[in-house]
Design an enzyme around this catalytic site. Structure first.
Site, PDB file in Angstrom:
ATOM      1  N   ASP A  38       0.825  -1.214   0.000  1.00  0.00           N
ATOM      2  CA  ASP A  38       0.000   0.000   0.000  1.00  0.00           C
ATOM      3  C   ASP A  38       0.862   1.268   0.000  1.00  0.00           C
ATOM      4  OD1 ASP A  38      -2.123  -1.876   0.499  1.00  0.00           O
ATOM      5  OD2 ASP A  38      -1.776  -1.704   2.649  1.00  0.00           O
TER       6      ASP A  38
ATOM      7  N   GLU B 265     -11.545  -0.352  -2.831  1.00  0.00           N
ATOM      8  CA  GLU B 265     -10.705   0.223  -1.768  1.00  0.00           C
ATOM      9  C   GLU B 265      -9.511   0.925  -2.413  1.00  0.00           C
ATOM     10  OE1 GLU B 265      -9.306  -3.118   0.580  1.00  0.00           O
ATOM     11  OE2 GLU B 265      -8.131  -3.917  -1.080  1.00  0.00           O
TER      12      GLU B 265
HETATM   13  O1  FUB Z   1      -3.012  -3.615   3.666  1.00  0.00           O
HETATM   14  C1  FUB Z   1      -4.273  -3.880   4.214  1.00  0.00           C
HETATM   15  C2  FUB Z   1      -5.338  -3.611   3.223  1.00  0.00           C
HETATM   16  O2  FUB Z   1      -5.134  -4.412   2.065  1.00  0.00           O
HETATM   17  C3  FUB Z   1      -5.362  -2.203   2.684  1.00  0.00           C
HETATM   18  O3  FUB Z   1      -5.891  -1.276   3.575  1.00  0.00           O
HETATM   19  C4  FUB Z   1      -6.114  -2.424   1.443  1.00  0.00           C
HETATM   20  O4  FUB Z   1      -6.089  -1.357   0.563  1.00  0.00           O
HETATM   21  C5  FUB Z   1      -5.457  -3.669   0.911  1.00  0.00           C
HETATM   22  O5  FUB Z   1      -4.274  -3.391   0.213  1.00  0.00           O
END
Ligand code: FUB
Length: 356
Positions: free
Chosen positions: A47, A257
């Site tokens: 991320d 997301e």
């Molecule tokens: O890294 C944890 C979660 O996985 C993140 O918040 C999301 O975007 C996904 O990459």
């Protein structure tokens, strides 16, 4: 010799020395099936939120660990406990690991799962924004402050008032106004906030209404203190070429997301992950509140379930930072990568294929 070390480190072939702080690179064999090699191999990172501060590139990623938590649709296996900050003079130069800058135990309100962070600068202070589950297991967004881009950061005692869900990305417009874009469905809990308050027994995935508009990412203007929202979060509408909102069942295009906003040649680009279809896609608008019109795919699926990125301009080029699971082969132990991002003359982005 130094040049050679830097070049080798950039391709993941060799560790590079880093003055003062630890090197972020260890000797790892290059794998030609991947378009790019890991940028950081000393620990697992994901991320990546990239920012140019004082002419240097800083990375604010998640720090993946093997927590021994079984995999599920809520992402319980992403049980991270701290953050590191990384920096480099430019893409291709050696990467410095500035070490642990914030720990779960130093965040008074947080219970578990330090997920994808971002950072921002204003008036001599640096702000690290991060999602974490509170003691009631509800995702909130916290903020921690430092005098230096590389931290360490001190957490505020409470999460941002009015915040919820995950994946904060703070966009600062050319007029100096900052906005937080955030949200994520499934484990990110956005679907549980559809009524305006948290539904403890709400769906674990989405609205389960494939013919209705999908859940959209949220945006809130930030106050000048960068610690509070100046308004209640609003929906960032993503529409198709006919101006109709993308539908919940449109899993190839709808928001899941990992949103990010950037501005290129006066237009606002909202990019995000489609989650269970594993793409990074983007939409454009003429103002930060949208509506954003869907454009296309930015990055094809990587190895690993999640796909999460940032986009930054540095050294006269645009860069896409992303992650995959090249080093571990495990979906919760990821490694950060970078690729140049190129635009066509009409402002569309050329799709990147991360595997050869
Ligand atoms: O890294 C944890 C979660 O996985 C993140 O918040 C999301 O975007 C996904 O990459």
């Amino acid at each position: 010799m130094l040049t050679k070390l830097r070049a080798a480190a950039a391709t993941g072939l060799l560790s590079a020395a880093a003055g003062g702080c630890a090197t972020a690179q260890r000797a790892t064999p290059a794998d030609p099936q991947f378009l790019n090699q890991p940028l950081i191999s000393s620990i697992y990172t994901a991320d990546p939120s990239a920012h140019a501060f004082n002419g240097r590139l800083y990375l604010y990623p998640s720090h993946d660990i093997e927590a021994g938590v079984p995999e599920d649709d809520l992402g319980s296996h992403f049980a991270m406990r701290d953050y590191h900050v990384f920096s480099m003079e430019r893409v291709g130069a050696e990467v410095t690991d500035h070490g642990v800058v914030l720990r779960l135990e130093d965040i008074p309100w947080a219970g578990r799962q330090l997920w994808a962070p971002d950072a921002a600068y204003k008036d001599g202070k640096y702000f690290l924004y991060f999602p974490a589950k509170d003691k009631q297991d509800i995702f909130r967004i916290g903020v921690a402050v430092s005098d230096r881009a590389e931290g360490p950061f001190k957490a505020e005692p409470e999460p941002l008032k009015g915040s919820f869900s995950i994946d904060p990305a703070v966009f600062t417009d050319t007029d100096g106004q900052s906005y937080m874009i955030f949200g994520g469905i499934w484990g990110g809990q956005l679907q549980r906030w559809a009524s305006g308050t948290y539904e403890q027994n709400g769906s674990v995935t989405d609205l389960k209404q494939p013919d209705k508009p999908a859940l959209m990412p949220k945006i809130a203007r930030m106050n000048a203190d960068m610690l509070t929202f100046a308004e209640a979060p609003r929906d960032l509408s993503i529409v198709d070429e006919a101006g109709k909102p993308l539908l919940g069942g449109d899993s190839d295009r709808r928001f899941f997301e990992g949103s990010w906003m950037h501005k290129h040649q006066g237009r606002y680009y909202l990019s995000y992950s489609t989650g269970d279809t594993h793409r990074l896609v983007y939409a454009v608008a003429d103002n930060p509140y949208g509506p954003f019109t869907y454009q296309g795919v930015l990055l094809e699926p990587v190895q690993g379930w999640t796909n999460h990125h940032s986009i930054v301009e540095h050294d006269g080029k645009w860069w896409l930072f992303y992650h995959d699971t090249q080093l571990s082969g495990k979906t919760h132990l990821r490694n950060v990568k970078v690729n140049e991002l190129n635009y066509n003359p009409d402002g569309s982005i050329r799709t990147i294929k991360p595997m050869r």
